[in-house]
Design a protein around this motif. Structure first.
Motif, PDB file in Angstrom:
ATOM      1  N   PRO A   1       0.827  -1.212   0.000  1.00 54.54           N
ATOM      2  CA  PRO A   1       0.000   0.000   0.000  1.00 54.54           C
ATOM      3  C   PRO A   1       0.856   1.255   0.000  1.00 54.54           C
ATOM      4  O   PRO A   1       1.998   1.251   0.466  1.00 54.54           O
ATOM      5  CB  PRO A   1      -0.815  -0.125   1.290  1.00 54.54           C
ATOM      6  N   THR A   2       0.292   2.321  -0.533  1.00 52.77           N
ATOM      7  CA  THR A   2       1.013   3.588  -0.631  1.00 52.77           C
ATOM      8  C   THR A   2       0.151   4.731  -0.118  1.00 52.77           C
ATOM      9  O   THR A   2      -1.084   4.692  -0.221  1.00 52.77           O
ATOM     10  CB  THR A   2       1.441   3.872  -2.080  1.00 52.77           C
TER      11      THR A   2
ATOM     12  N   TYR B   1       7.576   9.102  -1.592  1.00 53.75           N
ATOM     13  CA  TYR B   1       7.509   7.761  -2.175  1.00 53.75           C
ATOM     14  C   TYR B   1       8.784   6.941  -1.976  1.00 53.75           C
ATOM     15  O   TYR B   1       8.719   5.747  -1.667  1.00 53.75           O
ATOM     16  CB  TYR B   1       7.161   7.842  -3.660  1.00 53.75           C
ATOM     17  N   GLN B   2       9.942   7.539  -2.150  1.00 53.15           N
ATOM     18  CA  GLN B   2      11.164   6.749  -2.058  1.00 53.15           C
ATOM     19  C   GLN B   2      11.378   6.173  -0.657  1.00 53.15           C
ATOM     20  O   GLN B   2      11.875   5.049  -0.509  1.00 53.15           O
ATOM     21  CB  GLN B   2      12.371   7.578  -2.511  1.00 53.15           C
ATOM     22  N   ASP B   3      10.966   6.920   0.365  1.00 52.75           N
ATOM     23  CA  ASP B   3      11.055   6.381   1.727  1.00 52.75           C
ATOM     24  C   ASP B   3      10.125   5.178   1.894  1.00 52.75           C
ATOM     25  O   ASP B   3      10.482   4.172   2.522  1.00 52.75           O
ATOM     26  CB  ASP B   3      10.703   7.454   2.755  1.00 52.75           C
TER      27      ASP B   3
ATOM     28  N   PHE C   1      18.779   1.875  -0.171  1.00 56.69           N
ATOM     29  CA  PHE C   1      19.023   3.226  -0.680  1.00 56.69           C
ATOM     30  C   PHE C   1      18.313   3.376  -2.022  1.00 56.69           C
ATOM     31  O   PHE C   1      18.486   2.553  -2.925  1.00 56.69           O
ATOM     32  CB  PHE C   1      20.530   3.448  -0.838  1.00 56.69           C
ATOM     33  N   ALA C   2      17.487   4.413  -2.162  1.00 60.80           N
ATOM     34  CA  ALA C   2      16.748   4.641  -3.403  1.00 60.80           C
ATOM     35  C   ALA C   2      17.620   5.337  -4.437  1.00 60.80           C
ATOM     36  O   ALA C   2      18.390   6.241  -4.114  1.00 60.80           O
ATOM     37  CB  ALA C   2      15.500   5.473  -3.124  1.00 60.80           C
ATOM     38  N   GLN C   3      17.469   4.908  -5.690  1.00 61.59           N
ATOM     39  CA  GLN C   3      18.261   5.463  -6.788  1.00 61.59           C
ATOM     40  C   GLN C   3      17.434   6.310  -7.746  1.00 61.59           C
ATOM     41  O   GLN C   3      17.894   6.635  -8.846  1.00 61.59           O
ATOM     42  CB  GLN C   3      18.920   4.323  -7.576  1.00 61.59           C
ATOM     43  N   GLY C   4      16.215   6.679  -7.345  1.00 58.45           N
ATOM     44  CA  GLY C   4      15.402   7.542  -8.193  1.00 58.45           C
ATOM     45  C   GLY C   4      14.159   6.835  -8.693  1.00 58.45           C
ATOM     46  O   GLY C   4      14.026   5.617  -8.600  1.00 58.45           O
ATOM     47  N   TRP C   5      13.246   7.617  -9.261  1.00 52.92           N
ATOM     48  CA  TRP C   5      11.982   7.076  -9.733  1.00 52.92           C
ATOM     49  C   TRP C   5      11.636   7.674 -11.091  1.00 52.92           C
ATOM     50  O   TRP C   5      12.161   8.709 -11.500  1.00 52.92           O
ATOM     51  CB  TRP C   5      10.857   7.363  -8.731  1.00 52.92           C
ATOM     52  N   MET C   6      10.748   6.970 -11.799  1.00 51.75           N
ATOM     53  CA  MET C   6      10.332   7.408 -13.127  1.00 51.75           C
ATOM     54  C   MET C   6       8.910   6.913 -13.383  1.00 51.75           C
ATOM     55  O   MET C   6       8.562   5.782 -13.049  1.00 51.75           O
ATOM     56  CB  MET C   6      11.264   6.836 -14.200  1.00 51.75           C
TER      57      MET C   6
ATOM     58  N   GLU D   1       8.176   3.357 -11.446  1.00 52.53           N
ATOM     59  CA  GLU D   1       9.240   2.436 -11.044  1.00 52.53           C
ATOM     60  C   GLU D   1      10.221   3.194 -10.158  1.00 52.53           C
ATOM     61  O   GLU D   1      10.476   4.384 -10.364  1.00 52.53           O
ATOM     62  CB  GLU D   1       9.964   1.875 -12.264  1.00 52.53           C
ATOM     63  N   CYS D   2      10.721   2.507  -9.172  1.00 45.32           N
ATOM     64  CA  CYS D   2      11.745   3.078  -8.298  1.00 45.32           C
ATOM     65  C   CYS D   2      12.840   2.042  -8.139  1.00 45.32           C
ATOM     66  O   CYS D   2      12.583   0.900  -7.752  1.00 45.32           O
ATOM     67  CB  CYS D   2      11.144   3.450  -6.943  1.00 45.32           C
ATOM     68  N   ARG D   3      14.056   2.439  -8.450  1.00 48.47           N
ATOM     69  CA  ARG D   3      15.196   1.525  -8.337  1.00 48.47           C
ATOM     70  C   ARG D   3      15.819   1.686  -6.965  1.00 48.47           C
ATOM     71  O   ARG D   3      15.984   2.805  -6.466  1.00 48.47           O
ATOM     72  CB  ARG D   3      16.224   1.841  -9.421  1.00 48.47           C
TER      73      ARG D   3
END
Length: 319
Positions: free
Chosen positions: A76-77, A92-94, A110-115, A311-313
């Protein structure tokens, strides 16, 4: 008592026929991917191959990261509008890092960004035009270089993994230093992965297919060097000109193999996420250490809707 095997379980899955774009043999010896706002272009030549894609929806609990390289999570978000860049950037990245930490049991994520991605060419083109207009100065020139982060791109069009094995230890060391700027104990394992969520209503017209990692040989894959640019070179001569590819990040692209075993999860809901591996550094996890993937046009359902996804890497570390 009958023995229940993977084949027994998986034989019950619904199937659909589709075409996936694989790297064609005999193309240019230089493989590069140029990425700019709303456009992604490869120098390699790709061709459609007919494949059977199995629907894992009815047997979703069968799939694990350790064995298959992918799994479907309930995740869930709190995000109310994924098109609200400020909201996504703030929260979102957290969220993603915590979901991934729980799913993998890692010490640090560790998040590397989202698209964002969309199957609608019109939506992507409109976003590209709006981004270009907002980036113009009084003379009509771009004020800042394109950054491949937090925008809207088309759906992935070819079979690939977003990492290339020989470059990942160095990348992990750089990212660990960013995650632990004051120093840390170091890491003994890392996993790079994608956290992929479709947030448009189901059924989606262009979902994501993932390949069972056990059906992909360790020796498979060709490096595809990533160049993030303000303007994609217009001619093949420019795209294949001499460049310092050695210093760039790269993906892996794949030629067709009859044994590749493809899956997807139909009708993904907003609160579900497809988590899949780009690279797992631990040798004993080689059964599911990377997951080729691509979007495909799914003709299984009438009234399918435009696919919108985020997507989040991330990279997960065991210290």
């Amino acid at each position: 008592m009958a023995i229940i095997t993977d084949d027994t379980i998986e034989s019950t899955a619904r199937t659909t026929l589709a075409t996936l774009n694989y790297l064609l043999p005999g193309g240019p010896s230089i493989n590069r991917r140029f990425v700019s706002a709303g456009v992604e272009l490869n120098t390699g030549r790709y061709g459609p191959y007919p494949v059977t894609i199995r629907d894992g929806r009815a047997i979703r609990s069968h799939f694990t990261l350790a064995r298959h390289g992918f799994t479907l999570l309930d995740a869930p978000t709190s995000i109310t509008d994924f098109h609200d860049r400020a909201e996504v950037e703030a929260k979102y990245q957290d969220e993603v890092c915590e979901h991934v930490r729980q799913a993998l049991g890692a010490d640090l994520v560790f998040a590397q960004g989202w698209m964002l991605r969309s199957s609608s060419g019109e939506r992507v083109a409109a976003h590209k035009a709006a981004e270009a207009a907002s980036n113009k100065d009084e003379e009509g020139e771009g004020k800042k270089p394109y950054r491949h982060y937090g925008g809207l791109q088309p759906a992935a069009g070819e079979v690939h993994v977003d990492t290339e094995p020989s470059r990942q230890l160095a990348a992990a060391e750089r990212l660990y230093a960013r995650a632990r700027p004051e120093g840390g104990p170091g890491f003994k394992r890392f996993v790079m992965s994608s956290f992929w969520r479709a947030f448009s209503p189901p059924p989606q017209d262009c979902p994501l297919a993932v390949c069972d990692a056990r059906s992909v040989g360790d020796e498979e894959g060709t490096p595809n060097v990533l160049w993030v640019v303000d303007r994609v070179p217009e001619t093949e001569e420019e795209r294949l000109a001499e460049m310092d590819d050695a210093g760039q990040l790269a993906a892996s692209i794949f030629e067709y193999r009859e044994g590749h075993r493809w899956w997807y999860f139909s009708g993904m809901e907003r609160g579900e996420v497809l988590l899949f591996k780009f690279h797992d550094s631990r040798p004993e996890e080689r059964g599911g250490w990377r997951t080729p993937h691509t979007a495909f046009w799914d003709g299984s359902f009438e009234g399918a809707r435009e696919r919108e996804s985020i997507e989040c890497r991330t990279i997960a570390f065991w210290e």
